[in-house]
Design an enzyme around this catalytic site. Structure first.
Site, mmCIF file in Angstrom:
data_model
loop_
_atom_site.group_PDB
_atom_site.id
_atom_site.type_symbol
_atom_site.label_atom_id
_atom_site.label_comp_id
_atom_site.label_asym_id
_atom_site.label_seq_id
_atom_site.Cartn_x
_atom_site.Cartn_y
_atom_site.Cartn_z
ATOM 1 N N HIS A 183 -26.541 -22.932 -18.946
ATOM 2 C CA HIS A 183 -27.957 -23.316 -18.821
ATOM 3 C C HIS A 183 -28.109 -24.680 -18.155
ATOM 4 O O HIS A 183 -29.115 -25.350 -18.350
ATOM 5 C CB HIS A 183 -28.629 -23.375 -20.199
ATOM 6 C CG HIS A 183 -28.841 -22.046 -20.846
ATOM 7 N ND1 HIS A 183 -27.806 -21.311 -21.360
ATOM 8 C CD2 HIS A 183 -29.969 -21.317 -21.058
ATOM 9 C CE1 HIS A 183 -28.302 -20.181 -21.879
ATOM 10 N NE2 HIS A 183 -29.601 -20.161 -21.701
ATOM 11 N N GLU B 295 -34.328 -10.269 -15.108
ATOM 12 C CA GLU B 295 -34.405 -11.185 -13.964
ATOM 13 C C GLU B 295 -34.283 -10.449 -12.632
ATOM 14 O O GLU B 295 -35.004 -10.744 -11.678
ATOM 15 C CB GLU B 295 -33.325 -12.270 -14.055
ATOM 16 C CG GLU B 295 -33.592 -13.306 -15.136
ATOM 17 C CD GLU B 295 -33.134 -12.863 -16.511
ATOM 18 O OE1 GLU B 295 -32.508 -11.778 -16.612
ATOM 19 O OE2 GLU B 295 -33.387 -13.594 -17.490
#
Lengths: 332, 342
Positions: free
Chosen positions: A133, A64
């Site tokens: 999440h 990322e």
């Protein structure tokens, strides 16, 4: 001439916007984890790889920080990348590139460059994916000058704001609530934009202003329908952009209704509700207030796994109804 | 500082690479620039000491051959990303010292209009995408610039400078991996000066040579003596050729040394005086290059004197330019946060 309007899901609207942007401008390309043949974790990119090929729909490694940095570097040098984070939570891995690089590059270099990168963040709870999440971190990025941060709440806005983001010369962060992806709504064909930095009055009312973001806009609309039957007339402002914030629309609404409630999914403290409340307290609308401002936000906990606990962690329609009723009746 | 040269003559056949590759004039220009970097940093240091420059700065004195050697084969529109120790890279890529001084003085005529200072010095027009205050921050950005080059077919090569400290950042590993899988025209240049601030590479880094890390990303890893201009330039030439041919990235480890401390707060407690003295006296990159130029007949004492004088003049003029330039208006503090739209 009106463009043909169809019912599309929020995810389809985003996908259509990306396809239009790529058709219009060869500098536009997509990067992210599993956005190619897999179609993206939430099938937002879907089959775009078949149409545009792997050179413009680029699967990145699970990197990322590096991936975001590559997108920043490409934007800095003439391309128009749209970078998808698989979950908004993973922004935590890339904060360096977002906050130190993308946001500040133009300023640090005295206006010699711009960084027209678009980053997309699937956000929010309600999918049983638990604490890592399910977060709503938009206020983190909203705190950073140099970024623009938007939260479209409808398929129409999702398409129009994404196209505005691609056309924007500065970094635009788009927070997309995952539970909205399947929401359907009218979306015109073809190119149109919805301006960044403009709130929208979703419902006009006299008694109370609810400033809501993202999925809370629809919940507030559902709550307003119930409250109407009780004689409470709610005005709903969909903030749409949290940086730069459309202060005037909120101020005008509060001056009209004299009551303000902020509804958002992120953790309640130090968030968008605090910002909107303080902004009103500093404005001429303060003198119009007939009651203390109310914030309805997420609980001060990580998002739990158990579905009942998960629901209890973020504002739900009955919570909005109760809070609005109490506010208008002066219970608080 | 582009390019190839005609000057491969028989008389030079046994000389090191750059003496075969470049003309005498080009090589004297390199010496000029190495002096310019050295004197620029000495000048900046002096201005700092006298209170004319605030903040801090990270001097690359002792690393000039590395900056010059790497940039030697680059064309003007090739790009670099640089580091907090980036003054040398900026000058090597073609920046004017007067606008660098102006930036350090916080003036509107500076490269960043006084908003960036030493740590964000850039010269976008000459392909320097900027120094960076975050260790490793520029590495993925360079990969992104190389991706632009590949997608837009511009033929540009991108160099990412970073120090030994950056090789333990995640960004380094993620960026090298992506550059390798996508075969991007980027060159990773680790200027290993032995210390990340105070921590030696021996204490911070599991491999003996940072270039060994290239193996993990299936790219060539090349070690050069960063204080010998010709060695650095030769490695850079090969890496640039490989990048331009579409064969992908290279990692060059340029082993060098900074004569000064990490920044202005450094008390120098982690290295011995003897170690510093040894590098300054026996391995100074300018002295080494100058001796070679003299030995191979590219310059004489008079020529060297002329270069030193011209550099001194350019530095003095640069400082005067900076002093005379206007400061930004405090009312303009909000400029450049976002792109001004008509």
């Amino acid at each position: 001439m009106d463009a043909m309007v169809r019912e599309l899901s929020y995810a389809q609207a985003i996908q259509e916007a990306m396809a239009i942007a790529m058709d219009m401008d060869e500098r536009v390309f997509l990067m992210g984890e599993d956005i190619g043949v897999y179609g993206g974790a939430f099938q937002v990119t879907g089959d775009l790889v078949e149409r545009f090929g792997t050179e413009r729909v680029i699967d990145t490694p699970i990197s990322e920080l590096g991936g975001a940095g590559v997108a920043v570097g490409a934007a800095l040098t003439g391309m128009r990348p749209i970078f998808e984070f698989q979950f908004s939570d993973f922004a935590t891995l890339a904060m360096e590139q977002i906050v130190n690089q993308a946001a500040k590059m133009r300023f640090m270099l005295g206006g010699e460059v711009s960084v027209p990168v678009v980053m997309r963040f699937p956000a929010g709870s309600g999918t049983g994916a638990a604490a890592q999440h399910s977060q709503s971190l938009e206020a983190w990025l909203g705190h950073v000058p140099g970024l623009k941060v938007i939260q479209p709440a409808t398929p129409y806005d999702a398409k129009g704001m994404l196209l505005a983001a691609v056309a924007d010369p500065d970094p635009v962060m788009i927070f997309e609530h995952k539970l909205l992806y399947k929401m359907k709504g009218p979306v015109p064909e073809g190119y149109y934009t919805v301006p960044i930095g403009k709130a929208d009055i979703r419902r006009e009312g006299r008694d109370l202003t609810i400033v809501a973001t993202s999925i809370m806009v629809q919940k507030a609309l559902d709550a307003a329908a119930v409250l109407e039957s009780e004689g409470i007339d709610v005005e709903i402002v969909d903030l749409r952009t949290i940086r730069p914030m459309d202060k005037q629309t909120v101020i005008d609404s509060v001056k009209k209704t004299s009551r303000l409630m902020c509804v958002y999914e992120a953790v309640k403290t130090l968030g968008i509700g605090a910002e909107v409340s303080a902004m009103i307290a500093e404005s001429e609308a303060f003198d119009y207030l007939d009651a203390p401002i109310v914030r309805l936000g997420g609980a001060e906990t990580p998002i739990p796994y158990n579905p009942e606990l998960e629901k209890a962690t973020v504002p739900q329609i009955p919570d909005i109804i109760t809070a609005a009723r109490d506010l208008v009746k002066g219970v608080r | 500082m582009a390019g190839a040269s005609k000057a491969v003559t028989d008389s030079r056949a046994n000389l090191p690479f750059v003496y075969r590759q470049y003309s005498a004039e080009q090589l004297r220009e390199v010496l000029y620039k190495m002096y310019l970097i050295r004197r620029f940093e000495e000048g900046a240091e002096e201005c700092y000491t006298r209170g004319l420059i605030h903040g801090t700065m990270h001097l690359s004195i002792g690393q000039e051959a590395s900056a010059m050697g790497i940039c030697m084969p680059l064309a003007e529109d090739d790009q670099i990303t640089s580091t907090h120790r980036g003054h040398g890279h900026c000058i090597a890529k073609g920046a004017e010292v007067k606008r660098m001084f102006a930036e350090f003085f916080g003036k509107t005529s500076g490269y960043c209009k006084g908003r960036g200072g030493s740590m964000h010095i850039a010269d976008v027009g000459k392909g320097n995408l900027g120094a960076n205050g975050i260790v490793g921050g520029g590495i993925p950005i360079a990969v992104g610039a190389a991706l632009s080059s590949k997608m837009m077919k511009t033929g540009k090569v991108v160099v990412s400078f970073f120090g030994d400290g950056a090789n333990n950042e995640g960004a380094f590993h993620e960026a090298l991996n992506m550059a390798a899988i996508w075969k991007l025209p980027v060159i990773f240049v680790c200027e290993n000066n032995g210390y990340g601030m105070s921590t030696s590479t021996a204490r911070s880094t599991a491999v003996k040579n940072i270039a060994e890390r290239a193996a993990a990303y299936s790219m060539p890893g090349v070690i050069v003596n960063g204080n010998i201009f010709s060695e650095v330039a030769e490695a850079s030439h090969q890496a640039v050729a490989r990048a331009r041919a579409g064969e992908g990235p290279t990692l060059i480890e340029s082993k060098t040394y900074r004569h000064r401390g990490h920044s202005k707060s450094d008390r120098n407690r982690y290295r011995t005086k003897e170690e510093i003295e040894d590098w300054m006296s026996n391995r100074d990159p300018i002295t080494l290059f100058e001796s070679e130029l003299r030995e191979f007949g590219f310059i004489d004492d008079k020529g060297i004197e002329a270069i030193r004088d011209a550099v001194a003049q350019e530095i003095a003029d640069g400082i005067e330019f900076a002093k005379a330039s206007p400061s930004p208006d405090v009312r303009d503090t909000g400029n450049y946060v976002y792109t001004e739209q008509a």
